[in-house]
Write an enzyme that holds these catalytic residues in place. Structure first.
Site: not given
Ligand code: OSB
Ligand code: MG
Length: 373
Positions: A268, A166-168, A244, A140, A219, A296, A194, A196
Site C-alpha cells: 500500500k 478477500k474475507l475480513k 500488510d 475486500s 494477511e 487499498g 485478512d 488486521n
Molecule cells: O487491511 O487491507 C486492509 C481498508 C482500510 C484499511 C485497511 C484495509 C482495508 C481493506 C479494503 O481491506 C481495501 C480496499 O478495497 O480499498
Molecule cells: Mg490488510
C-alpha cells in the site's frame, strides 16, 4: 519545479455499505486531498493531486487524518517548499529526517509527482514501469452480521466479475465464514483472509484450521510489531503468510523476508511513504521471489488511478484490492473506474490520467485551506 502553494481539502464520502474490519466499522471516509501548485520556470505552472489514505481514527495504524493534515502543514509542506529544484523523487529525500507519518508523506509525494508528470506529459504507469494495460481485480469483503449476509455479498461480487475474494476475519468470525464461502462457491474461486492484527501467536493452532480451505494467503494475523511472531506462525500454518501493517518500507520488507515472516506482501503506497518506495518494495520482493499485490485504503478515483498503475508492474502477480469505484462510492469524485471482465484499465494520460470533476468535488468538500509558499 518550485512549490508555489498547496491546497489542503477535506472531503466526506459516504460508503455504499458499512465496511467492518477487526479494528472497526467505517460508514464514510473523511479524506484529505492535496492540490500542489508548482512553478516550472519557462515551462509554466504545474498542478498535481495527492490523496492521503489516513483514516479518521488511529485504528489501522498510528496515523489519522487530522494528524496528517497537521504534520503536512507544520513540517512536511514547508520542508518541501524549501527545495529549489523539486521533483517527485526529491520529496522522499527532503522528508527523510522526519520520522514516520508515511501516509502524510505519501500524499505530498503523490501531488508533487503528479504535477511533474503532467508537465512532462508522462503517465503514472510509464513512470513506475508498468508492463500491462489492465489489471485483474479482487474485492475486500467486510465482517457481516450473519453468514447468510456474507454469502449473498460474495455472490454479488462474483457476479460483478471480481476474480478474487478477500474475507475480513477476527476471532469468532474466521473458520465458519471461510467454510461457508467454500461450500457455496467451490474450491476454484481465489480466496484469502485478512485479520488486521486481531490474533496472537497463541492462536497459531486455530489459524492452522484455515489450511483446509486452500487459501491464497492469510494477511496480517498478528500485531504490526510482531514480525518474529509471523515467522514462527509461518512454521505452523501451511497457508502463506502475507504482511500488510508490518511493512512500512523496503528495509522492513527485506528484513521480514529474510526472517521468513512473509511469503507474500500487500503493498500500500500510503503505508510506506509513497509510490516510489512502493516500487522499491516491489523490486526487493521480486529479487527474493516473493509475490506482491496492491492493497487499498478505500481510495477515491485519484488514489485508485495510481494504485491501478502500480498494480500493472510485473511483480504484482496476485489480484489486488483495486476494486471498481461503485464497490465503495455511489458517486466518485473522478470519472468512475468500472470493472470490465474482472479488470480495471490502467490510465494512460499524463500524471494520474484523471482529475477530480469540479462539481462532484464541490459537493463533497467540507473544508479547504490554501497554503501559499
Ligand atoms: O487491511 O487491507 C486492509 C481498508 C482500510 C484499511 C485497511 C484495509 C482495508 C481493506 C479494503 O481491506 C481495501 C480496499 O478495497 O480499498
Ligand atoms: Mg490488510
Amino acid at each position: 519545479m518550485k512549490l508555489a502553494g498547496v491546497e489542503l481539502r477535506r472531503i466526506q464520502m459516504p460508503l455504499v455499505a458499512p465496511f467492518r474490519t477487526s479494528f472497526g466499522t467505517e460508514t464514510a471516509r473523511d479524506i484529505l486531498l492535496l492540490r500542489a501548485v508548482a512553478s516550472a520556470g519557462s515551462s509554466g505552472e504545474a498542478e498535481g493531486w495527492g490523496e492521503c489514505v489516513a483514516m479518521s481514527d488511529p485504528l489501522y495504524s498510528s496515523e489519522y487524518v487530522d494528524a496528517a493534515a497537521d504534520v503536512l502543514r507544520r513540517f512536511l509542506i514547508p520542508k518541501v517548499a524549501s527545495v529549489a529544484d523539486l521533483d517527485g523523487a526529491g520529496v522522499g529525500a527532503a522528508l527523510e529526517p522526519f520520522k514516520g507519518h508515511w501516509m502524510a508523506k505519501a500524499a505530498l509525494e503523490m501531488a508533487v509527482l503528479d504535477a511533474e508528470l503532467r508537465l512532462a506529459g508522462r503517465s503514472w504507469a510509464r513512470e513506475l514501469g508498468a508492463t500491462r494495460d489492465r489489471v485483474p481485480c479482487g474485492v475486500s469483503v467486510g465482517i457481516m452480521n450473519s453468514i447468510g449476509e456474507l454469502v449473498d455479498a460474495v455472490a454479488g461480487y462474483l457476479e460483478a466479475g471480481y476474480v478474487r475474494i478477500k474475507l475480513k476475519i477476527e476471532p469468532g468470525w474466521d473458520v465458519e465464514p471461510v467454510r461457508a464461502v467454500r461450500d457455496r462457491f467451490g474450491d476454484d474461486i481465489l480466496l484469502q483472509v485478512d485479520a488486521n492484527t486481531a490474533y496472537t501467536l497463541a492462536d497459531a493452532r486455530h489459524l492452522a484450521k484455515l489450511d483446509d480451505f486452500g487459501l491464497l494467503l492469510m494477511e496480517q494475523p498478528l500485531p504490526e510489531e510482531d514480525v518474529l511472531g509471523h515467522a514462527e506462525l509461518a512454521k505452523v500454518v501451511r497457508t502463506p503468510v502475507c504482511l500488510d501493517e508490518s511493512i512500512t518500507s523496503a528495509r522492513t520488507a527485506a528484513a521480514a523476508i529474510t526472517l521468513g515472516a512473509c511469503q507474500v506482501i500487500n503493498i500500500k503506497p500510503g503505508r510506506v511513504g509513497g509510490y516510489l518506495e512502493a516500487r522499491r518494495i516491489h523490486d526487493v520482493a521480486a529479487a527474493h521471489g516473493i509475490a506482491v499485490w496492491c492493497g487499498g485504503m478505500l481510495e477515491t478515483g485519484l488514489g485508485r488511478a495510481a494504485n491501478v498503475a502500480l498494480a500493472a508492474l510485473p511483480g504484482f502477480t496476485l489480484p489486488g484490492d483495486t476494486s471498481a469505484s461503485d464497490r465503495y462510492y455511489r458517486s466518485d469524485i473522478t470519472t468512475p473506474f468500472q470493472l470490465r471482465d474482472g479488470h480495471l484499465d490502467v490510465p494512460t494520460g499524463p500524471g494520474l490520467g484523471l482529475a477530480p470533476l469540479p462539481d462532484r468535488l464541490a459537493e463533497v468538500t467540507t473544508s479547504t485551506e490554501w497554503i501559499s509558499l
